[in-house]
Each structure stands twice: as structure tokens, then as C-alpha cells.
Design an enzyme around this catalytic site. Structure first.
Site, PDB file in Angstrom:
ATOM      1  N   THR A 198      -3.348   9.539  12.915  1.00 39.49           N
ATOM      2  CA  THR A 198      -3.351   8.841  14.200  1.00 39.49           C
ATOM      3  C   THR A 198      -1.965   8.948  14.820  1.00 39.49           C
ATOM      4  O   THR A 198      -0.966   8.654  14.186  1.00 39.49           O
ATOM      5  CB  THR A 198      -3.811   7.367  14.068  1.00 39.49           C
ATOM      6  OG1 THR A 198      -3.624   6.729  15.338  1.00 39.49           O
ATOM      7  CG2 THR A 198      -3.032   6.609  13.008  1.00 39.49           C
TER       8      THR A 198
ATOM      9  N   HIS B  87      -4.626   1.376  -2.462  1.00 42.85           N
ATOM     10  CA  HIS B  87      -3.935   1.169  -3.738  1.00 42.85           C
ATOM     11  C   HIS B  87      -4.911   1.067  -4.913  1.00 42.85           C
ATOM     12  O   HIS B  87      -4.500   1.092  -6.076  1.00 42.85           O
ATOM     13  CB  HIS B  87      -3.068  -0.102  -3.653  1.00 42.85           C
ATOM     14  CG  HIS B  87      -1.831  -0.047  -4.491  1.00 42.85           C
ATOM     15  ND1 HIS B  87      -1.742   0.698  -5.637  1.00 42.85           N
ATOM     16  CD2 HIS B  87      -0.622  -0.637  -4.347  1.00 42.85           C
ATOM     17  CE1 HIS B  87      -0.538   0.552  -6.173  1.00 42.85           C
ATOM     18  NE2 HIS B  87       0.166  -0.254  -5.398  1.00 42.85           N
TER      19      HIS B  87
END
Lengths: 216, 439
Positions: free
Chosen positions: B360, B412
Site C-alpha cells: 500500500t 506474529h
């Protein structure tokens, strides 16, 4: 150029454009003080009485564009594109968006981050309207157009509810940009050529200046 | 007999307001002579007559908004006796049967130009709507006050509900008594909830002008909202930010900019360089190009990079397929093409699917650093900040370099910080030592 003269000029160019006698045009003008009311406008959005307007030297002019009421006057760059949309996209919404794009890009060149507000046609800076748009189309040929506040005396907007919206207005000068109408006109004309040419692959690659007639 | 229909004035326009009849029933009209005027957004348009003859029937009265292809009038071509003009309101129901309403595009900007409800949806539910025609003004008042018109007693001709009836009813309603009638807004009006389907709750603001405005979300907005929250709920988001010296890329870009414009007709931006560097880093660290499915890791053999494209009212992420097979030129071409078609709503459905990693480029809007949300089911997304000339210290001297901040949001659950930063270091190394030719 006064409003009535510009109106007549547009009318003539529209007829000639419809007959294919002339190419697309962009008129860039500056009007003396005038308040104009669109076909679907509401007279009650004119806040000042006729006498007050007269005393302030402001003309009143009903007209045949889309949109509600607006003010034109010195320090405002008014653009009247006379385009045959059949040679473009046959899309009036895309046309209005393209006009907005031209103005947004022009303002960006002067360091002003302007944008759109969904459903509120025009060009806006931080919730303030810097340019108004109102268009008339007859047989796909456009007239009327846009008004960009360069160094407009914004107090004149107090006589009206611009476009029937109770939103504040602004100008390039009010945002700290000092530019003449000519400066802005040249930059805008270049963007206009780019936006409308690049969307019109059938048109011969015209130089930015080739399709505009400036009458500032 | 020729039907005159509401014309389509543009791709995103699904309806128009008939503002003025320029001819009366019984009038002689020439082909191409202006017949009526419509208004869409801030545009007024004169519509020419499709045929020569006599305007025999006017079916849509001034001020009505109808869908495109709705029959608004009929023209008797051979100048036959015009049928007596029917009262317009009675005949004003859009001829949905003869001209099926085109489905408004579900994706982009559909709600922008016009209220999304096709005319068929405005057709009142028979149970809740009182008998007799309703004027646009009455409908508008009812909409604004969220009013169930079946509760209002009409005093007009044939029990018709007039503006006065609505105002009287509103005045009698205690909570609504003080709410003033808003001045008519210019079209387009905000899409309003269907009056017939919603029972009238008491308005929120008892006095003064309305303090809020209710507007339903567009389909796209609903999808974006669901996707964003789903992603936040699914992944354990962590963002790491690296500062990257783009001077080598800036030089390469300067050298090729004019040639790109001349040869291919588009600009050369920083984005394809970053995309190319990401591809190189993804090849080295395939876990960033993977997805998590329960307790399985799915490694994708293709590198398909989603590029976030801002739209007027939202966001869409079209995918560059086989991004690892493209050089900077190919990537730039793909970005230009996908962005243009995203904005003109011409993407095919499968062009927004199958991404394995996303980028992005919020730097193009001036953002320095962002913390993007992962595009599920991917596990990482790269955010590109602005490239600015910045004083930096190199070998104890101050130099002016083109600096960019790249941020990587990663999941994560699957990726640890060490791996994410190795990936970023690789990306940084490619960009800072850029040598690859671009075309």
C-alpha cells in the site's frame, strides 16, 4: 466580461459546436459581481434582498445551468468548457469528476491540497468550498462550468447560501497563495488539456493551448 | 407510437430527475427538438425528442426521479389525435416491466451519483402506503422525518395526502413538534431508508436544525469494514519500520522518466521499484508469501502482489499476478492498468483475488509512515511512505539523500520479528544498491 455577454457567447459557441462548425473550447473569464441562480435553484437561498444587492453593485441573473445559487465576481476564475461529450465519454458524471480533477490538479501545483466530498460536487479544501461547478448540456454539448476562487472577496458569498449548502467557502488567497488569474488560468488550461486529451484517444494529441480560447 | 425514455447519461448514473417539460401533451414536436430537461448531480441536460409527431402522453411529472430507461412519455408519430393527457401522477409508476432496471454496479462509487434504490424499490409496499398518489414533496417530507405515511390522514382530493397534512401530523407529534422542515436540498439526496419498511422512531433532535444525518453504508464500505475487523481479529499484527535510502532508485527513475512517458505513455514512479525489491525479498523469505490455515502453513509458489488503490469512496486491492516474472517496466504497466481500471470500475472479479502479499503506497498521499492492516489470508503487507530529500549522516558528513520509510505489518502468529527484519533488510539492500535496468 459581464455575465450576459459571456452567456450569449456560450450560447453561440454551443450552437456552432452542435453543428460541428468549431472544435471544443474552454472559455476562461472573470465576471463583475453577479449572483446567478440555476434552473433548479431556490430563490430563498438568496439571502440578500434586491435592494441590498443593488446597493452592493451585484447583478442577479437566473440561468439555465445545473446547481443552485452562486456568486461570481472579481478575483474568480470562471471556466466555461464547450465540449461535445459524444467525442469524450458520453458520461455527464465522469465529465463533472474530470472538471474536479482539473481543478484539484491545478490547486496542487500551487501547493493546495484540495479534494472532493462525496455527493457534494465541487472542489473542497478542509471542508471549505474553493470551486463550484454547474453544468448545462444540450445534445451532449456542455456549457457553463466552474468557478474557482483565486482572490475572490469572500464576503460577497454572505449574500447567498452557495449552492444551497451551508458550508463555508474559501479562496486560494485565503489559503495564503498569491496568484493572478492569468497564472492560475495557464496552469488550469494545461491540466484541462491533459485530463481531457488523455481521456480522448481519438483526438489528435493537441498541445495544451490548442483547444482553448482565453478571454481574460 | 414512440416511447420516450429516461436516457442513460453516464455509466454510474442509474436515475435522473425530470425537472421540466418543454412541451405539453398535444404539442407538435420535431425530431431532435428539446423535449424535456433532466437533472443529475450538478448537471442539467436538455433531452431531444427521439421522433417527430405529437406528444400524446406524459407519464412522469416534473420533479420526479425515475430510473434510466423508464418510459416518460409517448409520441404519436402520424399526428393522430392525441390521447387525453392522463393525470401525470397516476401514470407515473416507472414502466419497470417494459424496461428492466439495469443492476447498479455493486462495487465502486455506485452510490455516488444517485440514490442507489432503483425506482422499483421506491414502489411502496402496498400495506403500509396509503391509497392515492403522493407528491414528491410529501415523500421527501416523510423521508426527512422518518414518517410512516399510512398514519397520516389525507385531506386533499380523493384522500390524497398534502404537504399541510404531513406538517399538521408532525406538529401534533410531541417530539417532532419543534423540528423544522429542512430547506430542500439540491439533488442528489442522500439515500434514505425505505419509509414503508421502517416504523417511525421519534427523531433524535427535538429542537434546532438536524444535528446528524443518517446514511446507509455502500456495499463496498460494508465489505471493507468487515474485512478490516476480521483481519484485526485474525492476525497478531506487528509493524516494523525501516528507513531506506532511495537515492539510487531516484537516479534510475530520473534517467528513465522521460523515456517511459515517451515510449509507454505513463509515468515511472517509485512503486514498481519497491514492488520489484519486495519480490526479490519474498523469494528469499517465502514465509512472508505464505498463508496460515489452521495448524498448516500454505506456501504459495506464485508471487501475486496486491496493490491497494484508493477510490473515491473506498479502496480495492487488485492483484499483479506472477509479479516475480516482471521487471520494473512490466510492474509499472500493471500498476497503471489495474489502478485505472479499478477507478473506472472495470476490474474483473478474479483480478482482486489470489494475492499472496500486498503493498500500500500511502506515501503518494503524503504519509511518512503507516501501520497497514494485513489483507487476509495473507500474512504481511508493506506500506510505502513518501520519498523526501532529507539530510542524513554518512561517514560523519551530512548528505542530502532521498529517504523513504517502509513499514511492514506482519502476522506474529507465523512470523517473528527477526525474520520480518531480515526480509526488510533484504528489501532495503536491493533498493539502496539498485543496479537492475528498468526496461
Amino acid at each position: 466580461m459581464d455575465y450576459a455577454t459571456a452567456f450569449e457567447l456560450q450560447r453561440r459557441l454551443v450552437v456552432e459546436r452542435q453543428q460541428g462548425l468549431i472544435p471544443d473550447h474552454l472559455l476562461l473569464v472573470e465576471h463583475p459581481h453577479v449572483v446567478t441562480l440555476g434552473r433548479n435553484g431556490h430563490r430563498e437561498n438568496l439571502l440578500a434582498s434586491d435592494e441590498i444587492l443593488e446597493r452592493a453593485g451585484v447583478e442577479f441573473h437566473p440561468t439555465d445551468r445545473g446547481g443552485d445559487i452562486t456568486y461570481h465576481g472579481p478575483g474568480q476564475l470562471v471556466g466555461y468548457p464547450i465540449l461535445d461529450l459524444r467525442e469524450w465519454k458520453r458520461d455527464v458524471a465522469a465529465y463533472v469528476r474530470a472538471i474536479e480533477e482539473v481543478i484539484i490538479d491545478t490547486l496542487a501545483d500551487f501547493g493546495i491540497a484540495a479534494g472532493r466530498i462525496p455527493k457534494l460536487t465541487g472542489v473542497w479544501v478542509d471542508g471549505r468550498k474553493i470551486a463550484a461547478i454547474g453544468v448545462h448540456i444540450s445534445r451532449w454539448v456542455t456549457s457553463h462550468g466552474f468557478a474557482l476562487n483565486v482572490s475572490t472577496d469572500l464576503s460577497y458569498f454572505e449574500y447567498i447560501v452557495p449552492c444551497g449548502l451551508t458550508k463555508p467557502v474559501t479562496s486560494m488567497a485565503a489559503l495564503g497563495v498569491r496568484a493572478t488569474l492569468e497564472d492560475v488560468g495557464y496552469v488550469l488550461a494545461a491540466h484541462f488539456g491533459r485530463v481531457f486529451d488523455c481521456q480522448m484517444p481519438l483526438t489528435a494529441p493537441a498541445r495544451a493551448g490548442a483547444r482553448k480560447e482565453e478571454v481574460i | 407510437m414512440t416511447d420516450v425514455v429516461m436516457p442513460q447519461m453516464g455509466e454510474s448514473i442509474v436515475e435522473g430527475t425530470l425537472t421540466k417539460w418543454l412541451k405539453k401533451p398535444g404539442d407538435r414536436v420535431e425530431r431532435d427538438e428539446p423535449l424535456f430537461e433532466i437533472s443529475t448531480d450538478k448537471v442539467d441536460t436538455e433531452i431531444p425528442s427521439p421522433a417527430a409527431g405529437t406528444l400524446s402522453e406524459v407519464m412522469v411529472e416534473e420533479g420526479k426521479t425515475v430510473g434510466i430507461n423508464t418510459v416518460v412519455a409517448r409520441i404519436e408519430e402520424n399526428g393522430g389525435a392525441p390521447a387525453a393527457a392522463k393525470p401525470p401522477a397516476q401514470a407515473a409508476q416507472p414502466a419497470a416491466a417494459t424496461s428492466p432496471e439495469p443492476e447498479p454496479e455493486p462495487v465502486v462509487e455506485a452510490a455516488e451519483e444517485a440514490a442507489p434504490a432503483p425506482p422499483a424499490a421506491e414502489e411502496p409496499a402496498p400495506a403500509a402506503e396509503p391509497a392515492g398518489p403522493l407528491s414528491p414533496l410529501v415523500r421527501k417530507l416523510a423521508r426527512e422525518h422518518n414518517l410512516d405515511l399510512s398514519r397520516v390522514t389525507g385531506t386533499g382530493a380523493g384522500g390524497r395526502i398534502t404537504k399541510q397534512d404531513v406538517e399538521g401530523y408532525l406538529a401534533a407529534r410531541p417530539a417532532a413538534a419543534a423540528e423544522p422542515v429542512r430547506p430542500p436540498a439540491p439533488p442528489p439526496v442522500a439515500p434514505a431508508p425505505r419509509i414503508a419498511a421502517t416504523p417511525a422512531p421519534a427523531p433524535l433532535a427535538p429542537a434546532g436544525p438536524a444535528k446528524t444525518r443518517v446514511e446507509p453504508l455502500s456495499t463496498m464500505r460494508i465489505k471493507i469494514a468487515e474485512h478490516m475487523v476480521l483481519s484485526k481479529r485474525t492476525s497478531a499484527h506487528v509493524t516494523t519500520i525501516h528507513r531506506v535510502d532511495m537515492t539510487a532508485v531516484a537516479k534510475m527513475r530520473e534517467r528513465n522518466k522521460a523515456a517511459f512517458q515517451a515510449n509507454y505513455g505513463f509515468n515511472l514512479t517509485y512503486l514498481p521499484f519497491v514492488t520489484r525489491a519486495a519480490v526479490v525479498a519474498l523469494r528469499q523469505f517465502p514465509l512472508l508469501n505464505a498463508s496460515l490455515d489452521g495448524n498448516n502453513i500454505i506456501y504459495h509458489n506464485e508471487i501475486n502482489i496486491g496493490i491497494a488503490v484508493a477510490l473515491e469512496n473506498g479502496l480495492i486491492v487488485p492483484v499483479i499476478r506472477g509479479a516475480d516474472e516482471k521487471n520494473v517496466l512490466g510492474l509499472q504497466r500493471a500498476v497503471v492498468d489495474l489502478a485505472a481500471r479499478a477507478r473506472s470500475r472495470q476490474l474483473k472479479p478474479d483480478e482482486v483475488l489470489g494475492g499472496t502479499f500486498s503493498i500500500t503506497n500511502f506515501g503518494s498521499f503524503g504519509s511518512l509512515v503507516g501501520t497497514p492492516i494485513i489483507n487476509q489470508p495473507q500474512v504481511a503487507i508493506l506500506g510505502v511512505g513518501t520519498v523526501d530529500k532529507t539530510p542524513v549522516v554518512i561517514n560523519d558528513a551530512i548528505a542530502i539523500r532521498s529517504i523513504c520509510h517502509l513499514s511492514l505489518s506482519f502476522d506474529h502468529r507465523l512470523i517473528d520479528g527477526a525474520l520480518a527484519d531480515q526480509f526488510m533488510s533484504k528489501l532495503k539492500q536491493v533498493l539502496e544498491g539498485w543496479t537492475e535496468e528498468v526496461q
